[in-house]
Design an enzyme around this catalytic site. Structure first.
Site, PDB file in Angstrom:
ATOM      1  N   TYR A   9     -16.854 -15.483   1.166  1.00 20.72           N
ATOM      2  CA  TYR A   9     -16.965 -13.950   1.140  1.00 20.72           C
ATOM      3  C   TYR A   9     -18.397 -13.753   1.893  1.00 20.72           C
ATOM      4  O   TYR A   9     -18.672 -12.639   2.252  1.00 20.72           O
ATOM      5  CB  TYR A   9     -16.926 -13.222  -0.224  1.00 20.72           C
ATOM      6  N   HIS A  42     -11.710  -9.990 -14.465  1.00 21.79           N
ATOM      7  CA  HIS A  42     -10.706 -10.134 -13.372  1.00 21.79           C
ATOM      8  C   HIS A  42     -10.205 -11.516 -13.586  1.00 21.79           C
ATOM      9  O   HIS A  42      -9.083 -11.768 -13.117  1.00 21.79           O
ATOM     10  CB  HIS A  42     -11.113  -9.862 -11.853  1.00 21.79           C
ATOM     11  N   GLN A  76     -11.870  -5.381  -0.525  1.00 19.96           N
ATOM     12  CA  GLN A  76     -13.026  -6.355  -1.041  1.00 19.96           C
ATOM     13  C   GLN A  76     -14.407  -5.954  -1.261  1.00 19.96           C
ATOM     14  O   GLN A  76     -15.060  -6.329  -2.346  1.00 19.96           O
ATOM     15  CB  GLN A  76     -13.299  -7.271   0.175  1.00 19.96           C
TER      16      GLN A  76
END
Length: 497
Positions: free
Chosen positions: A217, A140, A62
């Site tokens: 996150y 991405h 991550q």
């Protein structure tokens, strides 16, 4: 239950009893998460998790190179994606409970959860290192959408989706179902007006940066970094509401948590994401990838029943190759092939093949140096809030007379931006549940002024530590250090002046 979730995440975990996923279908599953406790997922989501495209995320860190600074921060995109899926499901179920008039369907719940689950499928090795330092022209999210469509060709997913259609949880038009999930990951045309169900597009990736991706996150990264955060995730989720115009807004009593959420983002960047040592490691990994590419290095992967090879920079064009592209596989293969004998000290007079071998060997040496903690050296750094057009090129031209630095030197610029956008965050009060006011227009509260963007400018020496010790007293180096400071930098005119 051992070590149950507490505080803000407890409220989220508790809400998981609403509308149990996958009723009447076989294959639902419970996942144990250190942040939210038990997470129960719909069988279609479980089928997606059980594919090579999703399982690959177990091997994508991550936080990229930050685990070399914070040893526990080695968590992967796999658990983050499950967390985002969970929060997406909890947010949309909250809206169903609070606003039944929205008539949210089971199909819409699944589409939102799939978008949350698969939004990061396209991350390359070491996450943002890949698209910020190496493959900079490929986002991405675009690769994620490509891989999600591939996921829906897997037989176990096809069977699970068919079962959903049979149970009337999903409409027979499967292409629309899949394309909508892709759209929720990232809209192709941001200028195109949103459809009436605008709130669906604001759950996973919101224009105001308040969305379940950030919630997970921020919370998860703080957990593994050993940092505290001050925003109440449960409060934000439970005060969310769809306004009459179809957009999501947050209750006025959650404003403090909104401020704290963006403060948490700043703290994460200052303490972890932009840490000098983590940045040095990521620069070395990226340089190794570039050198390997320069040398024509091809990594090996299985393509069906046969073996195949691919140049690193070409992998995003071939889904089968990209699935094999993970942190450890790529690093270990480069180190293995770099063992081929080739001199890296002087390439003058070498033929093209020898130069390629030398580049691959250099790539392996960089990765070995990371393992031996012989990292790039931070020579000097300063902070500034004065914006510059392309500061890296400006500094290189200033120091060396060219935008190309000498091979053993580099300039690294970290940008820490205040993302609290008062012009996009919408607030409602209990007196007017259907109408929101932009945060900037509220009269009865003090809105913090937007902080100027901060640039951390670093001068990096790429040679080995012993080389730096022997040369740092040189006249040329001292001259560079005399000029490399905030005061001199802020005197610089624009590049095109």
């Amino acid at each position: 239950v051992e070590n149950p979730p507490t505080g803000a995440v407890a409220a989220v975990a508790a809400s998981s009893n609403q509308l149990p996923p996958g009723d009447g279908l076989s294959g639902k599953k419970t996942f144990r998460d250190p942040i939210y406790g038990d997470i129960e997922l719909h069988p279609l989501l479980v089928a997606i998790i059980n594919t090579p495209e999703f399982e690959r995320l177990r091997h994508i860190k991550q936080l990229g190179g930050q685990c070399y600074v914070y040893p526990a921060a080695s968590h992967s995109r796999f658990e983050h994606s499950i967390g985002v899926c969970h929060l997406a499901g909890q947010l949309i179920r909250h809206l169903i409970k609070q606003q039944p008039g929205l008539k949210i369907t089971t199909e819409e719940i699944l589409i939102v959860e799939i978008a949350g689950l698969c939004h990061d499928l396209g991350h390359g090795p070491f996450s943002h290192l890949w698209d910020q330092r190496f493959q900079t022209k490929t986002k991405h999210e675009i690769v994620s959408k490509m891989l999600l469509k591939r996921v829906f060709t897997r037989q176990n997913v096809v069977d699970s989706l068919n079962e959903c259609v049979d149970k009337k949880q999903v409409q027979p038009d499967k292409d629309t179902f899949i394309n909508t999930a892709c759209d929720l990951i990232k809209r192709e045309d941001v200028k195109k007006p949103l459809m009436a169900r605008a709130f669906l597009y604001e759950i996973v990736d919101s224009p105001n940066d308040i969305d379940v991706d950030k919630w997970d996150y921020f919370t998860r990264d703080c957990h593994y970094l050993g940092l505290q955060h001050g925003f109440d995730l449960g409060r934000l989720l439970n005060t969310s509401r769809v306004m009459d115009d179809g957009h999501i807004a947050y209750r006025d009593k959650a404003i403090h948590d909104i401020k704290e959420m963006f403060h948490t983002r700043t703290v994460l960047h200052e303490k972890a994401y932009q840490h000098k040592t983590g940045r040095a490691v990521e620069m070395m990994i990226a340089d190794a990838f570039k050198k390997a590419d320069e040398g024509g290095f091809k990594f090996q992967y299985a393509n069906g029943s046969t073996g195949a090879t691919c140049i690193i920079s070409e992998a995003t064009k071939d889904p089968a190759a990209f699935l094999a592209l993970t942190d450890n596989v790529l690093v270990e293969q480069i180190k293995y092939y770099s063992a081929l004998e080739a001199s890296t000290t002087n390439t003058a007079g070498m033929n093209d093949e020898a130069k390629k071998l030398a580049a691959i060997k250099k790539a392996g040496e960089l990765l070995t140096r990371i393992a031996e903690r012989d990292l790039y050296t931070l020579v000097h750094e300063f902070e500034t809030t004065q914006p510059k057009d392309d500061p890296k090129d400006k500094i290189k031209k200033w120091l060396w007379g060219s935008t190309v630095a000498p091979s053993d030197w580099e300039v690294d610029v970290s940008i820490i931006e205040d993302k609290l956008n008062t012009e996009k965050i919408r607030i409602y009060s209990k007196r007017e549940l259907g109408v929101a006011t932009l945060l900037k227009d509220l009269e009865d509260i003090i809105i913090p002024e937007k902080k100027p963007t901060k640039f951390i400018v670093r001068l990096i020496y790429k040679g080995r530590k012993d080389e730096w010790e022997s040369m740092k007293g040189n006249k040329e180096v001292k001259e560079i250090l005399t000029r490399f400071n905030k005061k001199e930098f802020e005197k610089l005119p624009p590049m095109n002046a």
